[in-house]
Write an enzyme that holds these catalytic residues in place. Structure first.
Site, PDB file in Angstrom:
ATOM      1  N   LEU A 149      -2.453   3.228  -2.630  1.00  0.00           N
ATOM      2  CA  LEU A 149      -1.409   2.856  -1.676  1.00  0.00           C
ATOM      3  C   LEU A 149      -1.138   1.362  -1.685  1.00  0.00           C
ATOM      4  O   LEU A 149      -1.062   0.718  -0.647  1.00  0.00           O
ATOM      5  CB  LEU A 149      -1.778   3.299  -0.259  1.00  0.00           C
ATOM      6  CG  LEU A 149      -1.771   4.805  -0.004  1.00  0.00           C
ATOM      7  CD1 LEU A 149      -2.135   5.083   1.438  1.00  0.00           C
ATOM      8  CD2 LEU A 149      -0.402   5.389  -0.311  1.00  0.00           C
ATOM      9  N   CYS A 150      -1.061   0.809  -2.884  1.00  0.00           N
ATOM     10  CA  CYS A 150      -0.715  -0.605  -2.930  1.00  0.00           C
ATOM     11  C   CYS A 150       0.273  -0.841  -4.068  1.00  0.00           C
ATOM     12  O   CYS A 150       0.167  -1.774  -4.821  1.00  0.00           O
ATOM     13  CB  CYS A 150      -1.958  -1.470  -3.094  1.00  0.00           C
ATOM     14  SG  CYS A 150      -3.089  -0.866  -4.323  1.00  0.00           S
TER      15      CYS A 150
END
Lengths: 293, 134
Positions: free
Chosen positions: A86-87
């Site tokens: 999630l980056c």
């Protein structure tokens, strides 16, 4: 056309997603500021170290094992990734660069071993059955200098043992909160010890005052060399960390914005459907009244 | 009366620990033995051991724990690069005591590799406790 109830439910779902992404953005922002602060704190130390080594390197003999260049037969690639996803493209970019590098080296007939920092990289290279040597995970958010020392020690020992002839690190260099640059740098053997600007004051200041060394100039130089490696690892760890949080911040910002767009679209759709239902009901009533006349 | 001062600077990877104009530095744990520095000292570069730096500033004695490193002394300044450093008031005594016990425990039944590490840990913990108690 989905019914009113379904649309309402979907709006609710997207809203709670937005709340999560928003919260994650805030957390990433706080973590980012912290790791950025630590990066700045390291600077005076790293600068000082570089200038001292540059000063010394002119006057000592370079017999130290970490300075010895050997024919390049086996190369260790150390890849810095994050522990979590999630980056955005953060982990993907670094792994792409590392994979390309490994391919190039293999094409040259060099044996490659891979070590990783971070769970994401570890998982990927395990899956690909790469020639894994070491992996360090679970450091996210709590990097200490001791971690860097451990990694550096391991790399140095294996370099001296001739497990490999060169160490290359691949990490995300932190440029600004918006820009991270995937960087490949040679860690060992130590090639150059010139710090910017150190060259000039080297000749000017050094010559005028005699300096005493304890135990000896050589010994000081040789204790500082491994420390320099530790510093470079530590810096890569911190930069990678700051980049990861910055990337996560941007990714979550985007996700929040997308959620907002989606909510306004769905709200529009909901209102249209509601209006259509009302109109239909009215027609029914008017029709009924007309019929009963 | 001489009023010259000397600038003491202690830098660790986690940041600048001390930057202060001090009257004199009583003890620095050099690898070849402890030494003191007064203003006008000759240029000296040395490696350091785990230990305590004590210095006098504005009439009071202060202590800083350092975990090995490197010192560069000139007539008007001392800069120290340490693996880690803490001022006396920042030391977590309970943690140090716990670390000491752990290290002692490990020393009792340790093989060779662990021995050096445990010994170093013990040395660090002891030095920390020592300053905190002063």
């Amino acid at each position: 056309m989905p019914g009113l109830k379904e649309i309402r439910k979907k709006i609710g779902a997207v809203k709670s997603t937005r709340q999560i992404t928003k919260a994650m953005k805030m957390v990433a922002a706080a973590k980012f500021r912290r790791s950025q602060g630590r990066m700045f704190e390291l600077r005076p130390y790293a600068d000082k170290m570089a200038s001292v080594l540059a000063d010394l390197s002119g006057s000592v003999d370079k017999e130290h094992p970490l300075l010895q260049v050997r024919p390049r037969k086996k190369v260790e690639v150390l890849v810095f990734t994050g522990d979590r996803g999630l980056c955005g493209a953060f982990n993907t970019n670094i792994m792409k660069a590392a994979t390309r590098l490994i391919k190039e080296l293999s094409a040259e007939g060099v044996d490659v071993t891979v070590s990783t920092v971070g769970k994401k990289g570890t998982d990927l290279f395990r899956r690909r059955k790469a020639n894994m040597r070491m992996s360090w995970t679970g450091l996210s958010g709590k990097i200490t200098y001791a971690n860097a020392q451990e990694i550096a020690q391991n790399l140095i020992n294996n370099y001296v043992n001739e497990t490999y002839d060169e160490v290359v690190i691949v990490y995300n260099q932190f440029k600004s909160p918006m820009v991270q640059k995937v960087t490949t740098a040679k860690l060992l053997p130590i090639a150059e010890l010139t710090a910017e600007g150190a060259e000039s004051d080297n000749s000017a200041e050094k010559s005028q005052a005699a300096t005493e060394f304890e135990p000896s100039e050589q010994a000081v130089f040789e204790t500082l060399l491994p420390k320099n490696i530790e510093i470079q690892i530590y810096r890569a760890l911190l930069e990678s960390q700051a980049s990861e949080e910055a990337a996560r911040m941007a990714a979550m910002e985007n996700a929040t914005r997308n959620a907002e767009d989606l909510i306004s679209q769905l709200t529009l759709q909901y209102n249209k459907a509601r209006q259509a239902a009302i109109t239909k009901e009215l027609i029914d009533i008017v029709g009924g009244v007309e019929a009963s006349k | 009366m001489e009023t010259s001062k000397i600038t003491l600077e202690v830098v660790a990877p986690h940041g600048l620990v001390v930057r202060e104009d001090v009257d004199e530095v009583n003890a620095i744990p050099g690898s070849e033995g402890e030494f003191g520095v007064q203003p006008g000292h000759m240029n000296l570069v040395t490696t350091l051991k785990i230990g305590v730096i004590s210095y006098k500033s504005a009439g009071s004695e202060k202590y800083v724990f350092i975990n090995s490193g490197y010192a560069e002394v000139t007539a008007s300044s001392i800069s120290i690069l340490a693996d880690s450093a803490e001022k006396a008031e920042d030391i977590d005594v309970e943690r140090a005591i716990a670390a000491k016990q752990r290290a002692e425990e490990r020393l009792k039944h340790a093989d060779n590799v662990d021995f050096t590490r445990a010994a170093a840990a013990l040395e660090r913990a002891t030095a920390r406790i020592q300053i905190a108690k002063r």
